[in-house]
Design a protein around this motif. Structure first.
Motif, mmCIF file in Angstrom:
data_model
loop_
_atom_site.group_PDB
_atom_site.id
_atom_site.type_symbol
_atom_site.label_atom_id
_atom_site.label_comp_id
_atom_site.label_asym_id
_atom_site.label_seq_id
_atom_site.Cartn_x
_atom_site.Cartn_y
_atom_site.Cartn_z
ATOM 1 N N HIS A 1 50.541 18.361 -18.679
ATOM 2 C CA HIS A 1 50.755 19.909 -18.471
ATOM 3 C C HIS A 1 49.404 20.726 -18.264
ATOM 4 O O HIS A 1 49.230 21.573 -18.570
ATOM 5 C CB HIS A 1 51.313 20.383 -20.115
ATOM 6 N N GLY A 2 48.625 19.734 -17.875
ATOM 7 C CA GLY A 2 47.249 20.403 -17.628
ATOM 8 C C GLY A 2 47.240 21.404 -16.193
ATOM 9 O O GLY A 2 48.386 21.286 -15.566
ATOM 10 N N ARG A 3 45.958 21.823 -15.698
ATOM 11 C CA ARG A 3 46.060 22.503 -14.590
ATOM 12 C C ARG A 3 44.888 22.056 -13.626
ATOM 13 O O ARG A 3 43.969 21.883 -13.962
ATOM 14 C CB ARG A 3 45.683 24.038 -15.085
ATOM 15 N N VAL A 4 45.203 22.093 -12.454
ATOM 16 C CA VAL A 4 44.440 21.796 -11.373
ATOM 17 C C VAL A 4 44.198 23.029 -10.272
ATOM 18 O O VAL A 4 45.220 23.543 -9.871
ATOM 19 C CB VAL A 4 44.528 20.536 -10.433
ATOM 20 N N VAL A 5 42.986 23.646 -10.216
ATOM 21 C CA VAL A 5 42.904 24.821 -9.406
ATOM 22 C C VAL A 5 41.977 24.663 -7.992
ATOM 23 O O VAL A 5 40.928 24.041 -8.232
ATOM 24 C CB VAL A 5 42.143 26.108 -10.414
ATOM 25 N N MET A 6 42.562 24.932 -6.984
ATOM 26 C CA MET A 6 41.567 24.883 -5.747
ATOM 27 C C MET A 6 41.370 26.192 -5.260
ATOM 28 O O MET A 6 42.078 27.054 -5.192
ATOM 29 C CB MET A 6 42.548 24.099 -4.773
ATOM 30 N N VAL A 7 39.847 26.530 -5.101
ATOM 31 C CA VAL A 7 39.436 27.755 -4.793
ATOM 32 C C VAL A 7 39.546 27.879 -3.398
ATOM 33 O O VAL A 7 38.783 27.027 -2.612
ATOM 34 C CB VAL A 7 38.224 27.857 -5.338
ATOM 35 N N SER A 8 40.388 28.276 -2.561
ATOM 36 C CA SER A 8 40.777 28.608 -1.247
ATOM 37 C C SER A 8 40.167 29.788 -0.785
ATOM 38 O O SER A 8 39.174 30.593 -1.438
ATOM 39 C CB SER A 8 42.135 28.471 -0.976
ATOM 40 N N SER A 9 40.905 30.282 0.299
ATOM 41 C CA SER A 9 40.278 31.639 1.143
ATOM 42 C C SER A 9 41.587 32.128 2.084
ATOM 43 O O SER A 9 42.481 31.480 2.270
ATOM 44 C CB SER A 9 39.070 31.299 2.268
ATOM 45 N N LEU B 1 41.718 12.768 -12.812
ATOM 46 C CA LEU B 1 43.187 12.983 -13.088
ATOM 47 C C LEU B 1 43.335 12.108 -14.397
ATOM 48 O O LEU B 1 44.040 12.492 -15.204
ATOM 49 C CB LEU B 1 43.898 12.453 -12.197
ATOM 50 N N PRO B 2 42.936 10.832 -14.599
ATOM 51 C CA PRO B 2 43.306 10.088 -15.703
ATOM 52 C C PRO B 2 42.682 11.081 -16.973
ATOM 53 O O PRO B 2 43.113 10.579 -18.199
ATOM 54 C CB PRO B 2 42.576 8.782 -15.685
ATOM 55 N N LEU B 3 41.643 11.832 -17.000
ATOM 56 C CA LEU B 3 41.185 12.609 -17.816
ATOM 57 C C LEU B 3 42.014 13.775 -18.036
ATOM 58 O O LEU B 3 41.763 14.694 -19.407
ATOM 59 C CB LEU B 3 39.703 13.039 -17.718
ATOM 60 N N VAL B 4 42.817 14.354 -17.182
ATOM 61 C CA VAL B 4 43.598 15.688 -17.400
ATOM 62 C C VAL B 4 44.766 15.313 -18.345
ATOM 63 O O VAL B 4 45.574 14.432 -17.928
ATOM 64 C CB VAL B 4 43.961 15.953 -16.011
#
Length: 263
Positions: A127-135, A121-124
């Protein structure tokens, strides 16, 4: 966010959805960090994309290893890397069901994204994006109301981790069914990941970060099998879409085919 101005990191990207996500982002002009636990496979995948003229770089990362994650973060920090998007794609679906399967599945599919996100997170960028690949197997509507209340509203991270540990211990003790758990470590790991997505989305609103879970569908990958209905190109589209959302895009959502679906 304008195309060609982003930097993304993708976990589990040596093949399948992760590799295709790197390819599609690279074609949009993004700089991409491709990560994978096996250095040989990861480097080969990276070289394949670089041969296509894409700005892709490899870093080893085993999302289930705190040591591997710490080493990756240190290298990125030393290079001054700043991320526009963090895509938590790495995941497994193991055969069988026992305490080992339960423990390792949640270590990769739930604790992996949690720890990767917290450490990077300190590198993001703002206005960045975090994407979790779910199902789609993680949709709460498919479970009894009493079970749904374990995850909705999403508990704080420490409580969520304790809930997942309780699942593993209930499997180990042979009482998971009477405790109301499904006989599927994959389902529990993705349910937990969805709850984490919603919790992080609220936590990170002050930084203007967009955190969303996505379902790529049944994709023809090593995990999905050759009879899956969806191509890897189409499956990766939802990951790329979530990674390139505009600044006022949605957060805390669960999406399939670029449309919201019930939790």
């Amino acid at each position: 966010m304008k195309q060609g101005t982003g930097t993304a990191l993708v976990t589990g990207a040596n093949r399948g959805l992760g590799l295709e996500t790197c390819r599609q982002l690279g074609r949009l002009g993004w700089r991409v960090w491709l990560t994978a636990p096996d250095s040989d496979e990861g480097q080969r995948a990276c070289e394949t994309l670089r041969s296509e003229g894409l700005d892709v770089h490899f870093e080893p990362l085993d999302v289930a290893s705190l040591e591997s994650l710490a080493a990756l973060a240190g290298r990125l920090e030393q290079q001054g890397v700043r991320l526009s998007a963090l895509i938590n794609n790495a995941g497994i679906a193991m055969e069988g069901f026992n305490a080992h399967v339960a423990e390792y599945t949640v270590a990769v599919n739930f604790l992996g994204p949690l720890r990767v996100t917290e450490r990077l997170l300190p590198l993001v960028e703002e206005h960045g994006r975090v994407v979790m690949v779910s199902s789609s197997l993680s949709e709460l509507k498919d479970y009894p109301p009493a079970f749904q209340r374990r995850f909705d509203p999403p508990p704080p991270k420490e409580q969520l981790k304790a809930l997942v540990r309780a699942f593993v211990e209930d499997v180990r003790a042979g009482v998971h069914e009477e405790k109301g758990w499904p006989t599927s470590a994959y389902r529990v790991s993705k349910l937990s990941l969805n709850a984490l997505t919603r919790q992080l989305a609220e936590e990170l609103k002050p930084r203007n970060l967009l955190v969303n879970a996505v379902c790529p569908g049944w994709v023809r990958t090593e995990m999905g099998g050759k009879h899956a209905a969806r191509s890897v190109e189409r499956g990766a589209d939802i990951l790329v879409w979530a990674a390139t959302l505009p600044p006022r895009g949605p957060t805390g959502g669960f999406f399939r085919n670029r449309r919201p679906v019930p939790w």
